[in-house]
Motif scaffolding. Structure first.
Motif, mmCIF file in Angstrom:
data_model
loop_
_atom_site.group_PDB
_atom_site.id
_atom_site.type_symbol
_atom_site.label_atom_id
_atom_site.label_comp_id
_atom_site.label_asym_id
_atom_site.label_seq_id
_atom_site.Cartn_x
_atom_site.Cartn_y
_atom_site.Cartn_z
ATOM 1 N N ARG A 117 0.897 -1.375 0.094
ATOM 2 C CA ARG A 117 0.018 -0.004 -0.131
ATOM 3 C C ARG A 117 0.810 1.113 -0.120
ATOM 4 N NH1 ARG A 117 -4.303 1.380 4.803
ATOM 5 N NH2 ARG A 117 -4.391 3.600 4.505
ATOM 6 N N ILE A 118 0.379 2.133 -0.995
ATOM 7 C CA ILE A 118 1.297 3.421 -0.792
ATOM 8 C C ILE A 118 0.320 4.519 -0.847
ATOM 9 C CG2 ILE A 118 2.711 4.685 -2.466
ATOM 10 C CD1 ILE A 118 3.209 2.036 -4.293
ATOM 11 N N ASP A 119 0.623 5.254 0.539
ATOM 12 C CA ASP A 119 -0.076 6.481 0.784
ATOM 13 C C ASP A 119 0.311 7.876 0.804
ATOM 14 O OD1 ASP A 119 -2.098 4.860 1.749
ATOM 15 O OD2 ASP A 119 -1.986 4.858 3.719
ATOM 16 N N ALA A 120 -0.003 8.743 -0.025
ATOM 17 C CA ALA A 120 0.604 9.964 -0.505
ATOM 18 C C ALA A 120 -0.566 10.930 0.435
ATOM 19 C CB ALA A 120 0.557 10.263 -2.030
ATOM 20 N N ASP A 121 0.009 11.885 0.998
ATOM 21 C CA ASP A 121 -0.698 13.055 1.665
ATOM 22 C C ASP A 121 0.064 14.287 1.203
ATOM 23 O OD1 ASP A 121 -1.864 14.739 3.416
ATOM 24 O OD2 ASP A 121 -1.896 13.273 5.230
ATOM 25 N N ASP A 122 -0.754 15.167 0.476
ATOM 26 C CA ASP A 122 -0.003 16.380 0.153
ATOM 27 C C ASP A 122 -0.974 17.507 0.911
ATOM 28 O OD1 ASP A 122 2.144 15.595 -1.495
ATOM 29 O OD2 ASP A 122 0.399 14.508 -2.609
ATOM 30 N N ASP A 123 -0.791 17.960 1.954
ATOM 31 C CA ASP A 123 -1.418 19.075 2.553
ATOM 32 C C ASP A 123 -2.880 18.726 2.742
ATOM 33 O OD1 ASP A 123 0.865 20.845 2.805
ATOM 34 O OD2 ASP A 123 0.781 21.492 0.707
ATOM 35 N N GLY A 124 -3.087 17.178 3.162
ATOM 36 C CA GLY A 124 -4.629 16.885 3.452
ATOM 37 C C GLY A 124 -5.106 16.210 2.502
ATOM 38 N N ALA A 125 -4.685 16.222 1.135
ATOM 39 C CA ALA A 125 -4.893 15.700 -0.080
ATOM 40 C C ALA A 125 -4.124 14.343 0.100
ATOM 41 C CB ALA A 125 -4.776 16.523 -1.400
ATOM 42 N N GLN A 126 -5.098 13.179 0.101
ATOM 43 C CA GLN A 126 -4.632 11.835 0.364
ATOM 44 C C GLN A 126 -5.120 11.041 -0.950
ATOM 45 O OE1 GLN A 126 -6.240 10.579 4.022
ATOM 46 N NE2 GLN A 126 -4.657 11.689 5.355
ATOM 47 N N GLN A 127 -4.206 10.131 -1.293
ATOM 48 C CA GLN A 127 -4.172 9.188 -2.379
ATOM 49 C C GLN A 127 -3.765 7.812 -1.718
ATOM 50 O OE1 GLN A 127 -6.241 9.311 -4.999
ATOM 51 N NE2 GLN A 127 -6.234 11.482 -5.169
ATOM 52 N N CYS A 128 -4.300 6.836 -2.412
ATOM 53 C CA CYS A 128 -3.807 5.509 -1.682
ATOM 54 C C CYS A 128 -3.689 4.622 -2.905
ATOM 55 C CB CYS A 128 -4.723 4.806 -0.949
ATOM 56 S SG CYS A 128 -4.235 3.240 -0.319
ATOM 57 N N TRP A 129 -2.337 3.729 -3.321
ATOM 58 C CA TRP A 129 -2.214 2.914 -4.322
ATOM 59 C C TRP A 129 -2.357 1.678 -3.563
ATOM 60 C CZ3 TRP A 129 -0.399 7.790 -4.343
ATOM 61 C CH2 TRP A 129 -0.318 8.438 -5.669
ATOM 62 N N MET A 130 -3.075 0.486 -4.117
ATOM 63 C CA MET A 130 -2.797 -0.777 -3.483
ATOM 64 C C MET A 130 -2.214 -1.803 -4.777
ATOM 65 S SD MET A 130 -4.002 -1.070 -0.407
ATOM 66 C CE MET A 130 -4.081 -2.726 -0.245
ATOM 67 N N VAL A 131 -1.365 -2.455 -4.512
ATOM 68 C CA VAL A 131 -0.680 -3.374 -5.263
ATOM 69 C C VAL A 131 -0.662 -4.744 -4.832
ATOM 70 C CG1 VAL A 131 1.610 -3.680 -6.822
ATOM 71 C CG2 VAL A 131 1.041 -1.151 -5.744
ATOM 72 N N ARG A 132 -0.861 -5.649 -5.493
ATOM 73 C CA ARG A 132 -1.039 -6.997 -5.199
ATOM 74 C C ARG A 132 -0.710 -7.969 -6.323
ATOM 75 N NH1 ARG A 132 -5.971 -4.439 -4.030
ATOM 76 N NH2 ARG A 132 -7.019 -4.567 -2.102
ATOM 77 N N PRO A 133 -0.028 -9.185 -5.767
ATOM 78 C CA PRO A 133 0.390 -10.049 -6.799
ATOM 79 C C PRO A 133 -0.517 -10.590 -7.665
ATOM 80 C CG PRO A 133 0.564 -10.996 -4.606
ATOM 81 C CD PRO A 133 0.057 -9.668 -4.738
ATOM 82 N N ARG A 134 -0.072 -11.035 -8.945
ATOM 83 C CA ARG A 134 -0.868 -11.544 -9.833
ATOM 84 C C ARG A 134 -0.069 -12.391 -10.687
ATOM 85 N NH1 ARG A 134 -4.405 -7.568 -13.576
ATOM 86 N NH2 ARG A 134 -5.567 -7.084 -11.599
ATOM 87 N N GLY A 135 -0.021 -13.983 -10.079
ATOM 88 C CA GLY A 135 0.871 -14.619 -10.593
ATOM 89 C C GLY A 135 2.509 -14.082 -10.497
ATOM 90 N N ASN A 136 3.035 -14.256 -11.614
ATOM 91 C CA ASN A 136 4.463 -13.429 -11.744
ATOM 92 C C ASN A 136 4.281 -12.065 -12.005
ATOM 93 O OD1 ASN A 136 5.957 -15.760 -11.297
ATOM 94 N ND2 ASN A 136 5.855 -16.556 -13.243
ATOM 95 N N ASN A 137 3.101 -11.290 -12.164
ATOM 96 C CA ASN A 137 2.836 -10.034 -12.490
ATOM 97 C C ASN A 137 2.381 -9.320 -11.355
ATOM 98 O OD1 ASN A 137 2.270 -7.377 -13.928
ATOM 99 N ND2 ASN A 137 2.459 -8.513 -15.630
ATOM 100 N N ILE A 138 1.585 -8.273 -11.458
ATOM 101 C CA ILE A 138 1.215 -7.563 -10.511
ATOM 102 C C ILE A 138 -0.364 -7.043 -10.898
ATOM 103 C CG2 ILE A 138 3.058 -6.796 -9.209
ATOM 104 C CD1 ILE A 138 2.807 -4.045 -10.698
ATOM 105 N N GLY A 139 -1.078 -6.564 -9.978
ATOM 106 C CA GLY A 139 -2.076 -5.747 -10.514
ATOM 107 C C GLY A 139 -2.222 -4.819 -9.295
ATOM 108 N N TRP A 140 -2.886 -3.332 -9.717
ATOM 109 C CA TRP A 140 -3.104 -2.080 -8.932
ATOM 110 C C TRP A 140 -3.974 -1.306 -9.164
ATOM 111 C CZ3 TRP A 140 -2.470 2.894 -10.579
ATOM 112 C CH2 TRP A 140 -2.064 3.045 -12.043
#
Length: 259
Positions: free
Chosen positions: A183-206
């Motif tokens: 999980r990648i959480d970005a907080d820029d002066d209260g403006a928040q975004q979240c990326w979720m990265v999961r394995p998908r076999g030998n690859n990833i999904g996000w």
């Protein structure tokens, strides 16, 4: 904002290339670049400027195959400092001119497999300039100036590129083990975004946005900080970052996602 529209990508490509030119103007081009081992500032300038021209030439030619590096038109850095400055700045504009003349939807060669719309190259070259502008600033001991919008878009673009690259069968191991989540959480002066990265076999999904979920490891900071960390421009131990959960998973991610 985690995905810049095409107009903002184009503005960013010119702006970030100009910013790089401003940073390196008048400095010793032999200065080493620690974040690009073995490179000097001169190597970095050539990499960005010739890379822009490389993309522009393939777009203009509607290329279905990769253009060799040595065949890039006007691909050599001028020896005169003022001419070199113009050469670097003009290289970004050549990409935009090529896309406009060729048509943004015309499909051309890309390094991520298959042909993609020519406009794809605008975002790709933007973030080459973004990351290498950070490299130049760090090499000179200067602060990295990077807007939250560019950093967030750069993070999303890097995950897109990684997902495409992992589709090729030359990876020794997936960047995330089965069952782990990043999980990648970005907080820029209260403006928040979240990326979720999961394995998908030998690859990833996000995914990005939506309700944050629990993760095996979470990386928090400003958009600029997490982007620079994911691109290995600042270490995971940097005080601008907060890492919770299984740090070994994040270390594995960083080791497996060099491209």
């Amino acid at each position: 904002m985690v995905h810049l529209d095409l107009e903002l990508q184009a503005e960013g490509l010119v702006g970030e290339t100009d910013r790089l030119a401003d940073v390196v103007r008048g400095v010793d081009s032999s200065v080493p670049v620690p974040t690009c081992p073995g490179w000097s500032l001169s190597d970095l300038i050539v990499h960005v400027g010739r890379g822009h021209r490389w993309a522009a030439a393939m777009i203009a030619d509607r290329a279905s195959e990769r253009l060799t590096w040595d065949a890039v038109p006007e691909g050599f850095l001028p020896t005169d400092a003022d001419e070199a400055d113009v050469w670097l700045r003009d290289s970004a504009r050549l990409v935009l001119e090529a896309v406009e003349k060729t048509g943004g939807e015309v499909r051309v060669w890309t390094p991520v497999g298959g042909l993609l719309p020519a406009r794809w190259w605008i975002r790709r070259r933007l973030h080459e300039a973004t990351v290498h502008g950070a490299d130049a600033a760090l090499a000179l001991g200067r602060a990295v100036s990077l807007s939250s919008g560019l950093a967030a878009d750069g993070l999303s673009e890097s995950l897109d590129i990684l997902q495409a690259a992992l589709a090729f069968p030359n990876r020794e191991q997936p960047p995330l083990p089965e069952g782990a989540t990043l999980r990648i959480d970005a907080d820029d002066d209260g403006a928040q975004q979240c990326w979720m990265v999961r394995p998908r076999g030998n690859n990833i999904g996000w995914t990005v946005g939506g309700e944050p979920a629990a993760a095996t490891v979470t990386v928090r900071g400003t958009s600029a900080s997490v982007f620079l960390a994911m691109m290995r421009r600042i270490p995971a131990t940097d005080p601008r970052l907060e890492i919770t959960g299984d740090r070994e998973i994040f270390d594995r991610w960083l080791a497996a996602t060099v491209f």
